[in-house]
Scaffold this motif. Structure first.
Motif, short mmCIF file in Angstrom:
data_model
loop_
_atom_site.label_atom_id
_atom_site.label_comp_id
_atom_site.label_asym_id
_atom_site.label_seq_id
_atom_site.Cartn_x
_atom_site.Cartn_y
_atom_site.Cartn_z
N GLU A 121 0.87 -1.17 0.00
CA GLU A 121 0.00 0.00 0.00
C GLU A 121 0.90 1.22 0.00
O GLU A 121 1.91 1.26 0.72
N ILE A 122 0.52 2.20 -0.81
CA ILE A 122 1.38 3.37 -1.05
C ILE A 122 0.58 4.64 -0.84
O ILE A 122 -0.58 4.72 -1.25
N GLU A 123 1.20 5.61 -0.24
CA GLU A 123 0.65 6.96 -0.11
C GLU A 123 1.67 7.88 -0.75
O GLU A 123 2.82 7.94 -0.31
N HIS A 124 1.28 8.57 -1.83
CA HIS A 124 2.25 9.43 -2.53
C HIS A 124 1.62 10.76 -2.90
O HIS A 124 0.40 10.91 -2.89
N SER A 125 2.47 11.71 -3.21
CA SER A 125 2.01 13.04 -3.61
C SER A 125 2.21 13.22 -5.10
O SER A 125 3.27 12.90 -5.63
N GLU A 126 1.19 13.74 -5.76
CA GLU A 126 1.28 14.05 -7.18
C GLU A 126 2.07 15.34 -7.36
O GLU A 126 2.34 16.05 -6.40
N SER A 172 -3.50 7.54 -2.93
CA SER A 172 -3.17 6.21 -2.44
C SER A 172 -3.15 5.25 -3.61
O SER A 172 -3.85 5.44 -4.60
N ALA A 173 -2.34 4.23 -3.47
CA ALA A 173 -2.29 3.17 -4.47
C ALA A 173 -1.99 1.88 -3.74
O ALA A 173 -1.44 1.89 -2.63
#
Length: 183
Positions: free
Chosen positions: A95-100, A107-108
Protein backbone atom coordinates in the motif's frame (compact mmCIF):
# COMPACT_ATOMS: atom_id res chain seq x y z
CA UNK A 1 44.70 36.24 12.69
CA UNK A 2 43.22 33.09 14.16
CA UNK A 3 39.91 31.61 13.24
CA UNK A 4 37.15 33.31 15.12
CA UNK A 5 33.87 31.76 16.08
CA UNK A 6 32.01 34.34 13.98
CA UNK A 7 34.06 33.41 10.87
CA UNK A 8 33.32 29.72 11.41
CA UNK A 9 29.70 30.46 12.19
CA UNK A 10 29.34 32.46 8.97
CA UNK A 11 30.92 29.66 6.95
CA UNK A 12 28.66 27.06 8.54
CA UNK A 13 25.58 29.24 7.88
CA UNK A 14 26.54 29.42 4.21
CA UNK A 15 26.76 25.63 4.09
CA UNK A 16 23.70 24.91 6.20
CA UNK A 17 21.11 27.49 5.29
CA UNK A 18 19.95 27.69 1.70
CA UNK A 19 17.39 30.53 1.88
CA UNK A 20 18.17 33.64 3.91
CA UNK A 21 15.73 36.53 3.86
CA UNK A 22 16.92 40.12 3.65
CA UNK A 23 16.82 40.65 7.39
CA UNK A 24 18.43 37.29 8.16
CA UNK A 25 15.57 36.52 10.56
CA UNK A 26 13.81 33.57 9.04
CA UNK A 27 16.34 30.85 8.28
CA UNK A 28 15.16 27.81 6.36
CA UNK A 29 17.30 24.78 6.92
CA UNK A 30 18.73 23.19 3.78
CA UNK A 31 19.52 19.54 3.31
CA UNK A 32 20.91 17.80 6.36
CA UNK A 33 23.23 15.74 4.16
CA UNK A 34 26.78 17.05 4.07
CA UNK A 35 28.36 15.94 0.84
CA UNK A 36 31.86 16.11 -0.55
CA UNK A 37 31.50 19.70 -1.70
CA UNK A 38 30.30 20.94 1.69
CA UNK A 39 33.08 19.08 3.47
CA UNK A 40 35.73 20.56 1.18
CA UNK A 41 34.29 24.08 1.68
CA UNK A 42 34.41 23.59 5.43
CA UNK A 43 37.97 22.25 5.29
CA UNK A 44 39.04 25.16 3.06
CA UNK A 45 37.44 27.64 5.45
CA UNK A 46 39.30 26.06 8.37
CA UNK A 47 42.58 26.32 6.50
CA UNK A 48 41.87 29.88 5.34
CA UNK A 49 41.19 31.21 8.83
CA UNK A 50 43.76 29.29 10.83
CA UNK A 51 46.40 31.11 12.84
CA UNK A 52 49.62 31.18 10.75
CA UNK A 53 51.72 31.29 13.93
CA UNK A 54 49.95 28.28 15.39
CA UNK A 55 48.64 26.26 12.42
CA UNK A 56 46.72 23.04 12.75
CA UNK A 57 48.76 19.95 12.22
CA UNK A 58 48.49 18.20 8.87
CA UNK A 59 47.60 15.08 10.84
CA UNK A 60 44.38 16.80 11.96
CA UNK A 61 43.37 17.37 8.32
CA UNK A 62 44.29 13.81 7.37
CA UNK A 63 42.20 12.50 10.28
CA UNK A 64 39.25 14.60 9.11
CA UNK A 65 39.62 13.32 5.55
CA UNK A 66 39.76 9.73 6.82
CA UNK A 67 36.61 10.25 8.89
CA UNK A 68 34.83 11.78 5.93
CA UNK A 69 35.91 8.92 3.68
CA UNK A 70 34.59 6.39 6.21
CA UNK A 71 31.30 8.25 6.49
CA UNK A 72 30.93 8.39 2.71
CA UNK A 73 31.55 4.63 2.41
CA UNK A 74 28.93 3.94 5.10
CA UNK A 75 26.42 6.11 3.22
CA UNK A 76 27.17 4.25 -0.01
CA UNK A 77 26.77 0.91 1.76
CA UNK A 78 23.46 2.04 3.27
CA UNK A 79 22.19 3.15 -0.14
CA UNK A 80 23.19 -0.17 -1.71
CA UNK A 81 21.50 -2.09 1.10
CA UNK A 82 18.27 -0.09 0.72
CA UNK A 83 18.23 -0.61 -3.05
CA UNK A 84 18.95 -4.33 -2.70
CA UNK A 85 16.28 -4.85 -0.05
CA UNK A 86 13.72 -3.30 -2.44
CA UNK A 87 13.91 -6.47 -4.55
CA UNK A 88 12.32 -8.39 -1.68
CA UNK A 89 9.07 -6.52 -2.41
CA UNK A 90 8.54 -8.27 -5.76
CA UNK A 91 5.31 -10.32 -5.63
CA UNK A 92 4.31 -8.65 -2.34
CA UNK A 93 1.12 -6.66 -1.85
CA UNK A 94 1.98 -3.07 -0.94
CA UNK A 95 0.00 0.00 0.00
CA UNK A 96 1.38 3.37 -1.05
CA UNK A 97 0.65 6.96 -0.11
CA UNK A 98 2.25 9.43 -2.53
CA UNK A 99 2.01 13.04 -3.61
CA UNK A 100 1.28 14.05 -7.18
CA UNK A 101 3.16 16.88 -8.90
CA UNK A 102 0.25 19.23 -8.09
CA UNK A 103 0.60 18.45 -4.36
CA UNK A 104 -2.46 16.20 -4.19
CA UNK A 105 -2.08 13.10 -1.99
CA UNK A 106 -3.09 9.82 -3.56
CA UNK A 107 -3.17 6.21 -2.44
CA UNK A 108 -2.29 3.17 -4.47
CA UNK A 109 -2.05 -0.51 -3.78
CA UNK A 110 -1.21 -3.66 -5.62
CA UNK A 111 1.19 -6.49 -6.13
CA UNK A 112 4.71 -5.35 -7.02
CA UNK A 113 5.62 -6.46 -10.55
CA UNK A 114 9.24 -5.30 -10.51
CA UNK A 115 11.73 -2.89 -8.99
CA UNK A 116 13.61 -0.16 -10.82
CA UNK A 117 16.77 1.47 -9.47
CA UNK A 118 17.71 4.94 -10.73
CA UNK A 119 19.78 7.87 -9.48
CA UNK A 120 16.99 8.87 -7.06
CA UNK A 121 16.82 5.44 -5.45
CA UNK A 122 14.57 2.42 -5.74
CA UNK A 123 11.08 2.44 -7.22
CA UNK A 124 8.43 -0.28 -7.20
CA UNK A 125 6.41 -0.95 -10.35
CA UNK A 126 2.71 -1.79 -9.90
CA UNK A 127 0.61 -2.31 -13.02
CA UNK A 128 3.05 -0.23 -15.07
CA UNK A 129 3.16 2.70 -12.62
CA UNK A 130 6.34 3.64 -10.73
CA UNK A 131 6.30 4.65 -7.07
CA UNK A 132 9.19 5.65 -4.82
CA UNK A 133 10.07 3.02 -2.27
CA UNK A 134 9.80 5.67 0.46
CA UNK A 135 6.08 5.99 -0.31
CA UNK A 136 5.38 2.34 0.63
CA UNK A 137 3.79 2.22 4.07
CA UNK A 138 2.46 -1.35 4.26
CA UNK A 139 3.75 -4.66 2.90
CA UNK A 140 1.94 -7.99 3.13
CA UNK A 141 1.66 -11.32 1.39
CA UNK A 142 -1.02 -11.14 -1.32
CA UNK A 143 -4.25 -13.03 -0.73
CA UNK A 144 -5.64 -15.53 -3.23
CA UNK A 145 -8.27 -12.95 -4.24
CA UNK A 146 -5.59 -10.32 -4.89
CA UNK A 147 -3.61 -12.76 -7.04
CA UNK A 148 -6.75 -13.71 -8.96
CA UNK A 149 -7.59 -10.05 -9.60
CA UNK A 150 -4.03 -9.39 -10.80
CA UNK A 151 -4.01 -12.38 -13.13
CA UNK A 152 -7.44 -11.40 -14.53
CA UNK A 153 -6.23 -7.83 -15.13
CA UNK A 154 -3.13 -9.12 -16.90
CA UNK A 155 -5.22 -11.47 -19.06
CA UNK A 156 -7.66 -8.66 -19.92
CA UNK A 157 -4.77 -6.35 -20.85
CA UNK A 158 -3.22 -9.04 -23.06
CA UNK A 159 -6.57 -9.74 -24.75
CA UNK A 160 -7.08 -6.03 -25.40
CA UNK A 161 -3.57 -5.79 -26.85
CA UNK A 162 -4.20 -8.79 -29.11
CA UNK A 163 -7.54 -7.35 -30.23
CA UNK A 164 -5.89 -4.05 -31.08
CA UNK A 165 -3.10 -5.83 -32.93
CA UNK A 166 -5.61 -7.98 -34.88
CA UNK A 167 -7.72 -4.90 -35.64
CA UNK A 168 -4.68 -3.07 -37.00
CA UNK A 169 -3.73 -6.10 -39.10
CA UNK A 170 -7.28 -6.38 -40.45
CA UNK A 171 -7.34 -2.67 -41.28
CA UNK A 172 -3.97 -2.97 -43.04
CA UNK A 173 -5.16 -6.02 -44.99
CA UNK A 174 -8.36 -4.23 -45.97
CA UNK A 175 -6.42 -1.13 -47.05
CA UNK A 176 -4.03 -3.28 -49.09
CA UNK A 177 -7.01 -5.05 -50.71
CA UNK A 178 -8.65 -1.72 -51.60
CA UNK A 179 -5.37 -0.44 -53.06
CA UNK A 180 -4.98 -3.60 -55.13
CA UNK A 181 -8.54 -3.35 -56.42
CA UNK A 182 -7.90 0.22 -57.60
CA UNK A 183 -5.11 -0.93 -59.84
Amino acid sequence: MGITSSDLSTALDELTYKNLDSENINKVRGSSDLGKDEFMKLLTTQMQYQDPLNPQSDQDFIAQLAQFSSLEQMQNLNSTFNNTSAYQLIDKFVEIEHSEANGEHKSAEGIVDSVKINKNGAQVIIDGQSFDIEDVYKVSAPTDEQWAAKLKAQADAKAAEEAMKNGQQAAATQAAGEEASKE
